[in-house]
Design a protein around this motif. Structure first.
Motif, PDB file in Angstrom:
ATOM      1  N   ASN A   1      -0.003   7.423  13.215  1.00 25.72           N
ATOM      2  CA  ASN A   1      -0.351   8.839  13.124  1.00 25.72           C
ATOM      3  C   ASN A   1       0.615   9.489  12.150  1.00 25.72           C
ATOM      4  N   VAL A   2       0.320  10.711  11.779  1.00 23.85           N
ATOM      5  CA  VAL A   2       1.238  11.491  10.954  1.00 23.85           C
ATOM      6  C   VAL A   2       1.401  12.849  11.620  1.00 23.85           C
ATOM      7  N   GLY A   3       2.636  13.325  11.685  1.00 23.62           N
ATOM      8  CA  GLY A   3       2.899  14.571  12.386  1.00 23.62           C
ATOM      9  C   GLY A   3       3.836  15.482  11.617  1.00 23.62           C
ATOM     10  N   ALA A   4       3.664  16.780  11.835  1.00 25.58           N
ATOM     11  CA  ALA A   4       4.556  17.783  11.244  1.00 25.58           C
ATOM     12  C   ALA A   4       5.019  18.716  12.353  1.00 25.58           C
ATOM     13  N   HIS A   5       6.342  18.922  12.434  1.00 23.68           N
ATOM     14  CA  HIS A   5       6.926  19.779  13.453  1.00 23.68           C
ATOM     15  C   HIS A   5       7.573  20.978  12.773  1.00 23.68           C
ATOM     16  N   PHE A   6       7.111  22.161  13.135  1.00 23.31           N
ATOM     17  CA  PHE A   6       7.631  23.402  12.571  1.00 23.31           C
ATOM     18  C   PHE A   6       8.580  24.000  13.605  1.00 23.31           C
TER      19      PHE A   6
ATOM     20  N   ASN B   1       0.818  -1.224   0.000  1.00 16.33           N
ATOM     21  CA  ASN B   1       0.000   0.000   0.000  1.00 16.33           C
ATOM     22  C   ASN B   1       0.849   1.270   0.000  1.00 16.33           C
ATOM     23  N   LYS B   2       2.079   1.161  -0.447  1.00 17.28           N
ATOM     24  CA  LYS B   2       2.984   2.319  -0.441  1.00 17.28           C
ATOM     25  C   LYS B   2       2.467   3.462  -1.302  1.00 17.28           C
ATOM     26  N   ASP B   3       1.897   3.115  -2.449  1.00 20.21           N
ATOM     27  CA  ASP B   3       1.375   4.181  -3.311  1.00 20.21           C
ATOM     28  C   ASP B   3       0.222   4.908  -2.629  1.00 20.21           C
ATOM     29  N   ARG B   4      -0.633   4.169  -1.932  1.00 20.65           N
ATOM     30  CA  ARG B   4      -1.719   4.814  -1.181  1.00 20.65           C
ATOM     31  C   ARG B   4      -1.150   5.731  -0.111  1.00 20.65           C
ATOM     32  N   PHE B   5      -0.137   5.274   0.603  1.00 18.96           N
ATOM     33  CA  PHE B   5       0.471   6.114   1.631  1.00 18.96           C
ATOM     34  C   PHE B   5       0.978   7.418   1.024  1.00 18.96           C
ATOM     35  N   ALA B   6       1.669   7.317  -0.105  1.00 19.39           N
ATOM     36  CA  ALA B   6       2.208   8.514  -0.747  1.00 19.39           C
ATOM     37  C   ALA B   6       1.097   9.450  -1.196  1.00 19.39           C
ATOM     38  N   ASN B   7       0.057   8.909  -1.811  1.00 22.54           N
ATOM     39  CA  ASN B   7      -0.994   9.744  -2.402  1.00 22.54           C
ATOM     40  C   ASN B   7      -1.994  10.275  -1.385  1.00 22.54           C
ATOM     41  N   GLU B   8      -2.256   9.496  -0.324  1.00 22.15           N
ATOM     42  CA  GLU B   8      -3.324   9.848   0.603  1.00 22.15           C
ATOM     43  C   GLU B   8      -2.824  10.441   1.915  1.00 22.15           C
TER      44      GLU B   8
ATOM     45  N   ALA C   1       8.928  25.838   7.912  1.00 18.93           N
ATOM     46  CA  ALA C   1       8.003  24.888   7.299  1.00 18.93           C
ATOM     47  C   ALA C   1       8.706  24.318   6.079  1.00 18.93           C
ATOM     48  N   ASP C   2       9.258  23.137   6.211  1.00 13.79           N
ATOM     49  CA  ASP C   2      10.101  22.525   5.190  1.00 13.79           C
ATOM     50  C   ASP C   2       9.341  21.365   4.545  1.00 13.79           C
ATOM     51  N   PRO C   3       8.903  21.502   3.267  1.00 12.30           N
ATOM     52  CA  PRO C   3       8.055  20.488   2.648  1.00 12.30           C
ATOM     53  C   PRO C   3       8.808  19.335   1.984  1.00 12.30           C
ATOM     54  N   ARG C   4      10.053  19.114   2.355  1.00 11.28           N
ATOM     55  CA  ARG C   4      10.765  17.961   1.802  1.00 11.28           C
ATOM     56  C   ARG C   4      10.185  16.659   2.360  1.00 11.28           C
ATOM     57  N   ALA C   5      10.203  15.621   1.539  1.00  9.52           N
ATOM     58  CA  ALA C   5       9.676  14.326   1.974  1.00  9.52           C
ATOM     59  C   ALA C   5      10.560  13.687   3.037  1.00  9.52           C
ATOM     60  N   ASN C   6      11.848  13.978   2.997  1.00 11.38           N
ATOM     61  CA  ASN C   6      12.790  13.429   3.976  1.00 11.38           C
ATOM     62  C   ASN C   6      13.643  14.557   4.541  1.00 11.38           C
ATOM     63  N   GLY C   7      13.733  14.618   5.872  1.00  9.31           N
ATOM     64  CA  GLY C   7      14.571  15.620   6.501  1.00  9.31           C
ATOM     65  C   GLY C   7      13.913  16.970   6.688  1.00  9.31           C
TER      66      GLY C   7
ATOM     67  N   LEU D   1       8.004  17.092   8.061  1.00  8.23           N
ATOM     68  CA  LEU D   1       7.179  15.903   8.219  1.00  8.23           C
ATOM     69  C   LEU D   1       7.957  14.808   8.938  1.00  8.23           C
ATOM     70  N   PHE D   2       7.358  14.278  10.013  1.00  5.78           N
ATOM     71  CA  PHE D   2       7.980  13.158  10.708  1.00  5.78           C
ATOM     72  C   PHE D   2       7.871  11.888   9.857  1.00  5.78           C
ATOM     73  N   ARG D   3       8.866  11.042   9.960  1.00  4.10           N
ATOM     74  CA  ARG D   3       8.847   9.767   9.265  1.00  4.10           C
ATOM     75  C   ARG D   3       7.738   8.866   9.810  1.00  4.10           C
ATOM     76  N   ILE D   4       7.182   8.035   8.939  1.00 11.63           N
ATOM     77  CA  ILE D   4       6.146   7.097   9.347  1.00 11.63           C
ATOM     78  C   ILE D   4       6.749   5.883  10.060  1.00 11.63           C
ATOM     79  N   TYR D   5       8.050   5.701   9.884  1.00 13.19           N
ATOM     80  CA  TYR D   5       8.708   4.530  10.447  1.00 13.19           C
ATOM     81  C   TYR D   5       9.040   4.744  11.929  1.00 13.19           C
TER      82      TYR D   5
END
Length: 229
Positions: A90-95, A30-37, A62-68, A71-75
């Motif tokens: 959960n999904v989290g964003a830290h500014f 379900n990786k594509d779903r995770f990326a898209n949704e 507010a840094d919109p990069r997918a890594n670093g 956005l906190f990693r899902i792992y």
């Protein structure tokens, strides 16, 4: 600031399914779903929040990069945990502050989890030296601290995280009038958010208003640890 937000009910649906299927084979399928949704909508939220965040303070990122980025990693880091589930549900964003290097710096936070969403601000799990600076700032500037804690908008919006020492910290007067605040181990203010509110148009603006309400609190903490606001 856009009026629309790409966060949809699919984000919560995915997280609920992940909670019931927290293993690598399901996630990989379900990786594509995770990326898209989940991931990409959150990155768009972060990108949209950059401008209102800069209006609150130019020193937070507010840094919109997918890594670093924000956005906190899902792992999950399972090395020292009895819970070996590989993914967060959960999904989290830290500014965080531009001078900070991790989640323990002053900042603003958004946490999305089915039936457990919240906005937060402050410093989570500060180390001993940082904690000492905050406690000393409360002692040195008690009226500023009291003004923030008694502000009607702040009090009606946030609750401070309850994570405190059982006894007064060593080196501090146990009879100090602000001893309950000096005993805190976290300086984080939280506002609960209904799931359906997070997927409404204009939620970027709403989150910005919440963050602005907490900005004096974050400013006090930033000044306490010696970084600009």
């Amino acid at each position: 600031m856009p009026d629309k937000l790409p966060l949809t009910p699919k984000l919560f649906e995915f997280l609920l399914e992940l909670k019931n299927n927290n293993d690598r084979s399901w996630f990989n399928a379900n990786k594509d779903r995770f990326a898209n949704e989940v991931r990409d909508p959150m990155l768009e939220f972060i990108r949209a929040f950059a401008l209102p965040l800069s209006d609150i303070s130019p020193h937070f990122v507010a840094d919109p990069r997918a890594n670093g980025g924000s956005l906190f990693r899902i792992y999950r880091d399972t090395r020292f945990s009895r819970n070996k589930a590989p993914y967060k549900t959960n999904v989290g964003a830290h500014f965080r502050h531009a001078a900070g290097k991790d989640a323990h710096a002053p900042g603003f936070y958004l946490h999305l989890e089915p039936r457990s969403c919240f906005a937060g601000c402050g410093i989570w799990h500060p180390d001993g030296a940082t904690l000492g600076k905050i406690r000393d700032a409360i002692i040195d500037r008690p009226e500023d601290w009291r003004a923030i804690m008694s502000n009607a908008a702040f009090r009606n919006t946030f609750k401070l995280m309850e994570n405190s020492l059982k006894r007064p910290p060593r080196g501090y007067d146990p009879n100090h009038p602000l001893i309950e605040d000096l005993k805190r181990k976290d300086f984080v203010a939280i506002m609960r958010i209904p799931d359906d509110e997070a997927i409404q148009p204009g939620f970027v603006k709403k989150f910005a208003e919440i963050s602005r309400t907490g900005s004096d609190f974050v400013k006090f903490l930033s000044q306490a640890v010696g970084v600009p606001f």
